[in-house]
Scaffold this active site. Structure first.
Site, PDB file in Angstrom:
ATOM      1  CE  LYS A  61      -0.908  -4.945   7.372  1.00 17.21           C
ATOM      2  NZ  LYS A  61      -0.138  -4.198   6.381  1.00 17.21           N
ATOM      3  CG  ASP A  75      -0.112  -2.148   1.263  1.00 19.82           C
ATOM      4  OD1 ASP A  75      -0.976  -2.865   1.796  1.00 19.82           O
ATOM      5  OD2 ASP A  75      -0.387  -1.188   0.532  1.00 19.82           O
ATOM      6  CD  GLU A 122      -1.420  -1.420  -3.716  1.00 16.66           C
ATOM      7  OE1 GLU A 122      -2.225  -1.446  -2.763  1.00 16.66           O
ATOM      8  OE2 GLU A 122      -0.904  -0.367  -4.138  1.00 16.66           O
TER       9      GLU A 122
END
Length: 511
Positions: A172, A235, A239
């Site tokens: 992470k 994820d 982002e």
């Protein structure tokens, strides 16, 4: 927190797992640390050679961490690169060489390895996975640090080859953070970057132990379970939202707002970018989300409240839209198409906009005073972070994944690097997957703030929405996660600040 037996967790025969109390239930996690390194040979049973394919920021960090953790065990870590790769010289400089068999052609390394960790770019993996699969030795385990390939296979009707274990360990944080905190862990046991792990296929019954061993070898202080599908959804959405895309939209919109209100360039930069990457990020990291509001005076809280409640709804709408487009494959197809489109020409940079020309002057003023938390910036940032958290909760993600992908990665890995350089530098130097997403969605967030949220912030705050924030279960989840963190902040020195960074993938500590 209590220790669970392997049979109760059904996850490991080697490592003592723990249950972490989270809102609505418990999760199984592994507390890492250097004291677990002697267990690696047993956990990697049947693995004599690990091949790391790719030398991007994650490949560079993971290969070195694995090699250092496995030194003396008889398990070899080798790096596989495509022919004529420009990365070969750097790999050699870090001790991987053809002469000792630790550097070679990517398909040859694949064919020799018992665990093949695929860390090439997402679009390249989509284009070349069939060649890699064909080169696998019988029974070799496939390792991933991102679920992008699973999403691509589902979109194209493909699948992983039968007879091979498929596992994931997803740090992470950026590759530079993965390496730097691992080095700090030599002095402070447990320092590292949190990771999630997933077992997608387990034909020989050893997949979970291998995944956990991989995470321990990377230096993860806290490893939590997820699925490959859940990982790539959170994820890629993250982002494009609070980890990168939304941050860019926030700071650009705030800078424009302050300039239009008459602020000079440096002051506008400080009240937009500097306050978020500096005191706001540090406050969240050390004391949690509520502490940002609680640290303000009465007037500051009034500003925070109005901006928070005005920004939450527009931000949530965009996060939900991003999630839908990641889930249905639209964003993944866009990355694959971009690889073809941009193969022969560079992507334009966002760092040439007027705001970023002020960066050096703003950084030069850092030693003059302690910059306070700007309540307006804090309101929009915390609202957007909470909007992503709530979207992930509604979509059924586990709390460890939610707090790591929405908070810990932001404040403990990415924002410190943005503070060392600036947000635009991060966007222009991250992975192509992240860069494409930030460039697409950042302007959407910016427009929503400028056109909807900021005008609405002139009106009284929504007290019900504020009450929901005050009582939000994320505070409990962050407090639970904080129990597993080492007492060390990431070190961002000159070398790290100058280094090319990887796409967001999350951080290491929060309260």
């Amino acid at each position: 927190m209590t220790t669970t037996s392997p049979s109760a967790s059904a996850a490991s025969t080697v490592f003592a797992l723990e249950t972490l109390n989270m809102p609505g239930g418990t999760e199984t996690v592994l507390r890492g640390g250097r004291h677990l390194l002697p267990l690696l040979p047993e956990a990697f049973a049947g693995v004599r050679r690990i091949g790391v394919v790719g030398w991007g920021p994650q490949g560079r960090a993971q290969a070195r961490n694995l090699r250092d953790s496995l030194r003396g065990t008889g398990i070899t870590v080798s790096v596989g690169l495509r022919p004529a790769s420009a990365s070969a010289a750097d790999a050699r400089a870090h001790g991987f060489t053809e002469a000792d068999g630790t550097l070679g052609d990517w398909l040859a390394v694949t064919a020799e390895s018992d665990l093949v960790i695929l860390l090439i770019a997402d679009a390249a993996l989509a284009a070349h996975h069939r060649e890699i699969f064909a080169a696998l030795k019988p029974g070799a385990t496939i390792g991933l640090s991102h679920g992008f390939l699973l999403g691509h296979l589902r979109q194209t009707g493909g699948d992983f080859p039968p007879g091979h274990g498929v596992i994931a360990v997803c740090p992470k944080g950026m590759g530079d953070s993965v390496r730097r905190l691992y080095e700090q862990g030599a002095e402070i046991n447990g320092a590292g970057i949190n990771s999630s792990y997933a077992v997608h296929a387990d034909p020989d019954g050893h997949a979970a132990d291998r995944a956990l061993a991989w995470s321990v070898a990377l230096g993860s202080p806290y490893t939590f379970r997820t699925t490959l599908e859940s990982e790539y959804l959170s994820d890629i959405v993250g982002e494009r939202a609070i980890l990168l895309g939304a941050v860019h939209g926030i700071v650009e919109s705030l800078y424009t707002r302050h300039r239009l209100a008459g602020a000079d360039e440096v002051t506008a930069y400080e009240r937009s970018c500097e306050t978020i990457t500096g005191p706001i990020a540090r406050t969240v990291s050390r004391a949690g989300l509520r502490a940002v509001r609680e640290g303000l005076d009465a007037d500051g809280r009034d500003v925070f409240d109005r901006v928070y409640t005005a920004s939450y709804g527009p931000a949530r709408e965009i996060v939900a839209e991003i999630y839908d487009e990641v889930a249905d494959g639209t964003e993944l197809r866009g990355v694959v198409l971009a690889e073809r489109r941009l193969g022969a020409r560079p992507m334009s940079e966002i760092g040439n906009s007027p705001m970023w020309s002020v960066s050096a002057r703003a950084h030069a003023r850092r030693g003059e005073r302690d910059l306070p938390v700007d309540p307006f910036a804090a309101g929009v940032f915390v609202a957007t972070m909470t909007a992503q958290i709530d979207e992930f909760v509604e979509r059924g993600h586990p709390w460890s994944e939610i707090v790591n992908e929405s908070v810990i990665e932001a404040v403990d890995s990415l924002l410190p690097y943005m503070h060392a350089r600036d947000v635009a530098y991060m966007v222009d130097n991250c992975s192509r997957t992240a860069r494409l997403g930030a460039r697409r969605w950042g302007p959407r967030f910016q427009a929503a703030y400028e056109q909807i949220a900021y005008p609405a912030a002139e009106h009284p705050a929504d007290r019900a929405l504020l009450a929901s924030f005050t009582a939000h279960p994320v505070h409990e989840a962050l407090a639970a996660a904080a129990k597993l963190r080492p007492s060390v902040d990431i070190s961002v020195g000159a070398a790290e600040a100058e280094a090319r960074v990887s796409g967001p993938s999350a951080g290491h500590r929060t309260a």
